[in-house]
Structure formats: C-alpha cells, structure tokens
Design a protein around this motif. Structure first.
Motif, PDB file in Angstrom:
ATOM      1  N   VAL A   5       0.861  -1.188   0.000  1.00  0.00           N
ATOM      2  CA  VAL A   5       0.000   0.000   0.000  1.00  0.00           C
ATOM      3  C   VAL A   5       0.893   1.233   0.000  1.00  0.00           C
ATOM      4  O   VAL A   5       2.022   1.192   0.464  1.00  0.00           O
ATOM      5  N   SER A   6       0.362   2.306  -0.526  1.00  0.00           N
ATOM      6  CA  SER A   6       1.111   3.556  -0.519  1.00  0.00           C
ATOM      7  C   SER A   6       0.139   4.720  -0.477  1.00  0.00           C
ATOM      8  O   SER A   6      -1.051   4.561  -0.771  1.00  0.00           O
ATOM      9  N   ALA A   7       0.644   5.876  -0.099  1.00  0.00           N
ATOM     10  CA  ALA A   7      -0.150   7.105  -0.070  1.00  0.00           C
ATOM     11  C   ALA A   7       0.787   8.261  -0.375  1.00  0.00           C
ATOM     12  O   ALA A   7       1.985   8.192  -0.104  1.00  0.00           O
ATOM     13  N   THR A   8       0.236   9.309  -0.932  1.00  0.00           N
ATOM     14  CA  THR A   8       1.049  10.459  -1.311  1.00  0.00           C
ATOM     15  C   THR A   8       0.304  11.758  -1.026  1.00  0.00           C
ATOM     16  O   THR A   8      -0.929  11.764  -0.955  1.00  0.00           O
ATOM     17  N   ASP A  21       0.047  19.275   8.448  1.00  0.00           N
ATOM     18  CA  ASP A  21      -1.317  18.770   8.302  1.00  0.00           C
ATOM     19  C   ASP A  21      -1.399  17.745   7.171  1.00  0.00           C
ATOM     20  O   ASP A  21      -2.127  16.760   7.274  1.00  0.00           O
ATOM     21  N   MET A  22      -0.644  17.981   6.113  1.00  0.00           N
ATOM     22  CA  MET A  22      -0.629  17.024   5.015  1.00  0.00           C
ATOM     23  C   MET A  22      -0.026  15.699   5.463  1.00  0.00           C
ATOM     24  O   MET A  22      -0.487  14.634   5.045  1.00  0.00           O
ATOM     25  N   SER A  23       0.968  15.736   6.326  1.00  0.00           N
ATOM     26  CA  SER A  23       1.563  14.507   6.853  1.00  0.00           C
ATOM     27  C   SER A  23       0.524  13.700   7.616  1.00  0.00           C
ATOM     28  O   SER A  23       0.462  12.473   7.488  1.00  0.00           O
ATOM     29  N   LEU A  24      -0.292  14.375   8.392  1.00  0.00           N
ATOM     30  CA  LEU A  24      -1.349  13.689   9.137  1.00  0.00           C
ATOM     31  C   LEU A  24      -2.400  13.104   8.203  1.00  0.00           C
ATOM     32  O   LEU A  24      -2.873  11.989   8.419  1.00  0.00           O
ATOM     33  N   HIS A  52      12.404  13.657  12.913  1.00  0.00           N
ATOM     34  CA  HIS A  52      11.847  14.823  13.590  1.00  0.00           C
ATOM     35  C   HIS A  52      10.914  15.529  12.623  1.00  0.00           C
ATOM     36  O   HIS A  52      10.828  15.169  11.440  1.00  0.00           O
ATOM     37  N   GLY A  53      10.201  16.498  13.084  1.00  0.00           N
ATOM     38  CA  GLY A  53       9.317  17.284  12.222  1.00  0.00           C
ATOM     39  C   GLY A  53       8.216  16.464  11.588  1.00  0.00           C
ATOM     40  O   GLY A  53       7.509  15.720  12.254  1.00  0.00           O
ATOM     41  N   ARG A  54       8.088  16.594  10.265  1.00  0.00           N
ATOM     42  CA  ARG A  54       7.015  15.915   9.548  1.00  0.00           C
ATOM     43  C   ARG A  54       7.153  14.402   9.577  1.00  0.00           C
ATOM     44  O   ARG A  54       6.164  13.680   9.633  1.00  0.00           O
ATOM     45  N   VAL A  55       8.391  13.901   9.536  1.00  0.00           N
ATOM     46  CA  VAL A  55       8.617  12.454   9.571  1.00  0.00           C
ATOM     47  C   VAL A  55       8.128  11.896  10.901  1.00  0.00           C
ATOM     48  O   VAL A  55       7.435  10.875  10.948  1.00  0.00           O
ATOM     49  N   LYS A  56       8.448  12.563  11.989  1.00  0.00           N
ATOM     50  CA  LYS A  56       8.026  12.122  13.314  1.00  0.00           C
ATOM     51  C   LYS A  56       6.506  12.220  13.448  1.00  0.00           C
ATOM     52  O   LYS A  56       5.869  11.301  13.972  1.00  0.00           O
ATOM     53  N   THR A  57       5.914  13.302  12.975  1.00  0.00           N
ATOM     54  CA  THR A  57       4.466  13.477  13.030  1.00  0.00           C
ATOM     55  C   THR A  57       3.764  12.369  12.258  1.00  0.00           C
ATOM     56  O   THR A  57       2.789  11.786  12.735  1.00  0.00           O
ATOM     57  N   PHE A  58       4.277  12.059  11.069  1.00  0.00           N
ATOM     58  CA  PHE A  58       3.705  10.999  10.249  1.00  0.00           C
ATOM     59  C   PHE A  58       3.796   9.652  10.967  1.00  0.00           C
ATOM     60  O   PHE A  58       2.811   8.917  11.053  1.00  0.00           O
TER      61      PHE A  58
END
Length: 70
Positions: A5-8, A21-24, A52-58
């Motif tokens: 599976v994948s998402a973008t 917000d896009m990461s979430l 960290h940042g978006r990677v961590k949030t995701f």
C-alpha cells in the motif's frame, strides 16, 4: 520487500496546504488502506531523513492509527 500500500500528498483530495497537516492526512489514508488489506505490521523507511518534524508526526500518526513498525 514489496510495496503493498502507498499514499502520497500529491493528491487533489488534500484539504490543507500546511506540510504538517498534510503529513497527518497522508498517514490517515495509509492506515485506512493498510487496515482494509488486514496489514498491521509495516516497515518504516524514512528515506534518510532525520526522525523529527514531519517524519516524526507521520510516524506517530501511523502508530496511533493502529499500525506497528518492525
């Protein structure tokens, strides 16, 4: 080592332009797709980016959604 599976974020359905917000939103889409296929264990490849940042949030959103990283 196959992608099941994948998402973008390059999707017209993205409602926010803010990167966090896009990461979430991408995490929510990915979790839904994975759980629909009965996948609960995933491999998280951060692609050389620091955790960290978006990677961590995701990653935290994916875990909260019910997926477990190996």
């Amino acid at each position: 080592n196959k992608t099941l599976v994948s998402a973008t974020s390059n999707n017209k359905k993205m409602t926010s332009k803010k990167k966090m917000d896009m990461s979430l939103q991408v995490a929510e889409i990915l979790v839904k797709k994975a759980l629909d296929k009965k996948i609960t264990k995933v491999y998280f490849d951060r692609g050389g980016y620091k955790y960290h940042g978006r990677v961590k949030t995701f990653a935290e959103a994916v875990r909260k959604g019910g997926l477990n990283f190996w």
